[in-house]
Scaffold this motif. Structure first.
Motif, mmCIF file in Angstrom:
data_model
loop_
_atom_site.group_PDB
_atom_site.id
_atom_site.type_symbol
_atom_site.label_atom_id
_atom_site.label_comp_id
_atom_site.label_asym_id
_atom_site.label_seq_id
_atom_site.Cartn_x
_atom_site.Cartn_y
_atom_site.Cartn_z
ATOM 1 N N VAL A 15 23.036 11.952 -2.197
ATOM 2 C CA VAL A 15 24.046 12.889 -1.702
ATOM 3 C C VAL A 15 25.446 12.426 -2.080
ATOM 4 O O VAL A 15 26.278 13.219 -2.538
ATOM 5 N N MET A 16 25.720 11.149 -1.932
ATOM 6 C CA MET A 16 27.039 10.631 -2.279
ATOM 7 C C MET A 16 27.294 10.707 -3.782
ATOM 8 O O MET A 16 28.432 10.894 -4.218
ATOM 9 N N ARG A 17 26.242 10.577 -4.570
ATOM 10 C CA ARG A 17 26.399 10.642 -6.028
ATOM 11 C C ARG A 17 26.609 12.077 -6.505
ATOM 12 O O ARG A 17 27.479 12.335 -7.339
ATOM 13 N N ARG A 18 25.820 13.007 -5.978
ATOM 14 C CA ARG A 18 25.879 14.384 -6.481
ATOM 15 C C ARG A 18 26.839 15.281 -5.717
ATOM 16 O O ARG A 18 27.263 16.323 -6.232
ATOM 17 N N GLY A 19 27.197 14.891 -4.498
ATOM 18 C CA GLY A 19 27.969 15.779 -3.647
ATOM 19 C C GLY A 19 29.474 15.634 -3.755
ATOM 20 O O GLY A 19 30.210 16.386 -3.102
ATOM 21 N N PHE A 20 29.941 14.687 -4.550
ATOM 22 C CA PHE A 20 31.375 14.448 -4.713
ATOM 23 C C PHE A 20 31.744 14.443 -6.190
ATOM 24 O O PHE A 20 30.983 13.963 -7.027
ATOM 25 N N SER A 21 32.910 14.951 -6.497
ATOM 26 C CA SER A 21 33.469 14.811 -7.844
ATOM 27 C C SER A 21 34.511 13.692 -7.832
ATOM 28 O O SER A 21 34.754 13.062 -6.798
ATOM 29 N N HIS A 22 35.134 13.435 -8.979
ATOM 30 C CA HIS A 22 36.206 12.456 -9.106
ATOM 31 C C HIS A 22 35.789 11.053 -8.634
ATOM 32 O O HIS A 22 36.646 10.236 -8.295
ATOM 33 N N GLU A 23 34.471 10.802 -8.567
ATOM 34 C CA GLU A 23 33.930 9.511 -8.132
ATOM 35 C C GLU A 23 34.281 9.190 -6.677
ATOM 36 O O GLU A 23 34.200 8.044 -6.235
ATOM 37 N N TRP A 24 34.635 10.220 -5.879
ATOM 38 C CA TRP A 24 34.957 9.988 -4.471
ATOM 39 C C TRP A 24 33.743 9.487 -3.690
ATOM 40 O O TRP A 24 33.898 8.851 -2.638
ATOM 41 N N GLY A 25 32.539 9.781 -4.154
ATOM 42 C CA GLY A 25 31.350 9.360 -3.430
ATOM 43 C C GLY A 25 31.139 7.856 -3.411
ATOM 44 O O GLY A 25 30.348 7.358 -2.607
ATOM 45 N N ALA A 26 31.846 7.122 -4.261
ATOM 46 C CA ALA A 26 31.678 5.671 -4.317
ATOM 47 C C ALA A 26 32.474 4.941 -3.242
ATOM 48 O O ALA A 26 32.264 3.752 -3.021
ATOM 49 N N PHE A 27 33.392 5.639 -2.556
ATOM 50 C CA PHE A 27 34.233 4.969 -1.566
ATOM 51 C C PHE A 27 33.485 4.801 -0.249
ATOM 52 O O PHE A 27 32.969 5.772 0.313
#
Length: 409
Positions: A86-98
Motif C-alpha cells: 500500500v505504501m509503495r503503490r498508494g503514494f506518488s513522489h516517493e512519499w510512501g517511503a517516509f
C-alpha cells in the motif's frame, strides 16, 4: 518586541489552532516550507489525530496522486492489501517511503478497525465516523505527466455499465486505440521540449473532446447514476472525470511552445488540486497537507529552470475564493534545518523573531503578528529545498505553525 510577540504565540494543539479561526473550516490547510521533513510530518500527524478526536475531522488529503490514493483509502477502510504494498503503490513522489506517512496510514486503519467504522449501509455510505485518506494532486511528476488511460478507461467502464450504449461517444476499442501506447504520454523529454509532447496531436485533441463528453454524461445522468451506485462508486467516477479532463488539459499545454507554457502548467495542476479538495469537502471536514506555495490565499510564485519568476493562482487561492471563511490556512515555518545548511535566521526575519521566543513548537496568530511587526526582512535560504515565509503575506494567513528545529531523520 519579544514581549509583545508573546501575546500572539500559543502552545501547539488542535484547540489553539481552531481558536485562531472564525469557525471550524470545511478545509483546514496545513502548509510546509520543505518536503519530506520527518519532524513536520509527525507534527501533522499529531494535529490530525487531535482534530479527529476533538473536532470531527474525518479526512486527510496529501499532496500525492489522487488515483494512487485510492489504494491507501481502501486499506484504511477495509484493511485490504499489505501495508508495504500500500505504501509503495498508494503514494506518488516517493512519499510512501517516509516513516511518518506510514504511521499515519497505520493509525487511520487502527482507528477504523477499533471504532467499527468500516461498515456501510444499504446505499454504500460509510459510517459517519470512518476516516478517509485522499491524494489531491494530479497523476503528475516534475519530469512527466501520466497517461490518461487509467482515468479514461475507469470512467468509461463506470458509464458503460450504467447508461445506454448509444449515449457513449465511442466504443471501448476506439478509446483504447486513441490513447495508444502509454509511453507516448509519459515521455520525460516533453517537460523540457514541447515538441516531444503528444498533447496537441490530432488524436490527443479528439481524445480531449471525448473525455469532456464522458464527463458531461456524469452530469446529465447524475440522478440515475447516483441511484444505481454506492457513494464510493459515484465519488470515484467524478474523480475519474476530473482527472481525465485535467490530465488531457495538462498534456495540451505541455505541447505549447509559448513563453506562458510553464505558468499554464502550474495553473492547471493547482486547478486539479482545488477541484479535488472541493469534492472531498462535500462529505466531511478535511485537513490538507501540502507545500505552503500550493495553499496560500495570494498569488503563488516559483523559480524554475530558466524562469526567474513564475506566478499563478494556487489551489489555496482557488478554494478560498469559493469557500471564504470555510477555508483556513496555517503556514508552517522553521527556525533551522542545519543538516541542509539552514542555520539561525536573521533576528529581524519572521523566523528569527519567533526563534527568539524559545518555544520548540507553537502556533502563532499571523494577522496579530503582522500588525505588530509592521514589516520584517525576508529570509533567504541557502538550500533550494526550503522556502522561508514571505513577510508580505502574513496578513493573509490564519496562523503559523512554528517548529524551532528540523533535525536530520
Amino acid at each position: 518586541m519579544v514581549r509583545d510577540l508573546q501575546h500572539t504565540v500559543h502552545p501547539l494543539d488542535a484547540a489553539a489552532v481552531l481558536h485562531l479561526l472564525p469557525g471550524r473550516p470545511r478545509i483546514l490547510a496545513l502548509g510546509e516550507p520543505t518536503h519530506g521533513a520527518g519532524a513536520l510530518l509527525r507534527l501533522r500527524n499529531e494535529l490530525f489525530w487531535e482534530l479527529v478526536e476533538q473536532a470531527g475531522y474525518r479526512t486527510i488529503a496529501l499532496e500525492t496522486d489522487c488515483l494512487a490514493g485510492r489504494v491507501v483509502d481502501d486499506y484504511v477502510a477495509t484493511g485490504e492489501g499489505h501495508l508495504d504494498d500500500v505504501m509503495r503503490r498508494g503514494f506518488s513522489h516517493e512519499w510512501g517511503a517516509f516513516p511518518a506517512n506510514r504511521e499515519l496510514v497505520r493509525w487511520m486503519r487502527a482507528w477504523n478497525e477499533r471504532a467499527g467504522n468500516v461498515r456501510t449501509d444499504e446505499a454504500g455510505r460509510p459510517d459517519a465516523g470512518r476516516l478517509r485518506f485522499a491524494g489531491f494532486d494530479g497523476p503528475l511528476e516534475i519530469q512527466a505527466a501520466a497517461s490518461p488511460r487509467a482515468a479514461l478507461t475507469s470512467l468509461y467502464g463506470y458509464l458503460s455499465a450504467r447508461v445506454e450504449a448509444e449515449l457513449l461517444p465511442c466504443t471501448a476499442d476506439v478509446l483504447d486505440r486513441m490513447i495508444g501506447a502509454d509511453v507516448r504520454w509519459t515521455e520525460p523529454a516533453a517537460m523540457m521540449d514541447p515538441a516531444r509532447s503528444v498533447g496537441q496531436s490530432a488524436e490527443a485533441r479528439e481524445l480531449r473532446l471525448l473525455a469532456y463528453d464522458l464527463a458531461t454524461l456524469l452530469d446529465t445522468h447524475a440522478p440515475q447514476l447516483v441511484a444505481t451506485s454506492t457513494a464510493q462508486e459515484w465519488d470515484r467516477a467524478r474523480l475519474y472525470g476530473r482527472t481525465a479532463t485535467g490530465l488531457l488539459r495538462y498534456h495540451f499545454w505541455m505541447a505549447d511552445p509559448s513563453p506562458a507554457r510553464m505558468t499554464r502548467l502550474l495553473a492547471v495542476r493547482d486547478a486539479m488540486m482545488a477541484d479535488n479538495l472541493l469534492a472531498l469537502a462535500e462529505s466531511s471536514p478535511v485537513l490538507v497537507n501540502a507545500h505552503n506555495s500550493h495553499l496560500r490565499r495570494g498569488m503563488s510564485t516559483m523559480r524554475m529552470w530558466d524562469h526567474p519568476r513564475l506566478e499563478w493562482w494556487g489551489a489555496g487561492a482557488l478554494v478560498s475564493a469559493r469557500l471564504g471563511e470555510r477555508y483556513g490556512f496555517l503556514a508552517s515555518a522553521v527556525g533551522t534545518i542545519r543538516h541542509h545548511g539552514v542555520d539561525d535566521a536573521p533576528s529581524d526575519s519572521v523566523e528569527g523573531l519567533l526563534s527568539a521566543l524559545g518555544a520548540d513548537r507553537s502556533v502563532v496568530d499571523a494577522p496579530g503578528l503582522a500588525a505588530l511587526l509592521g514589516g520584517s526582512v525576508a529570509r533567504v535560504s541557502p538550500w533550494f529545498g526550503y522556502a522561508p515565509l514571505d513577510p508580505a503575506q502574513l496578513a493573509d494567513l490564519d496562523g503559523i505553525v512554528f517548529l524551532q528545529d528540523v533535525p536530520e531523520d
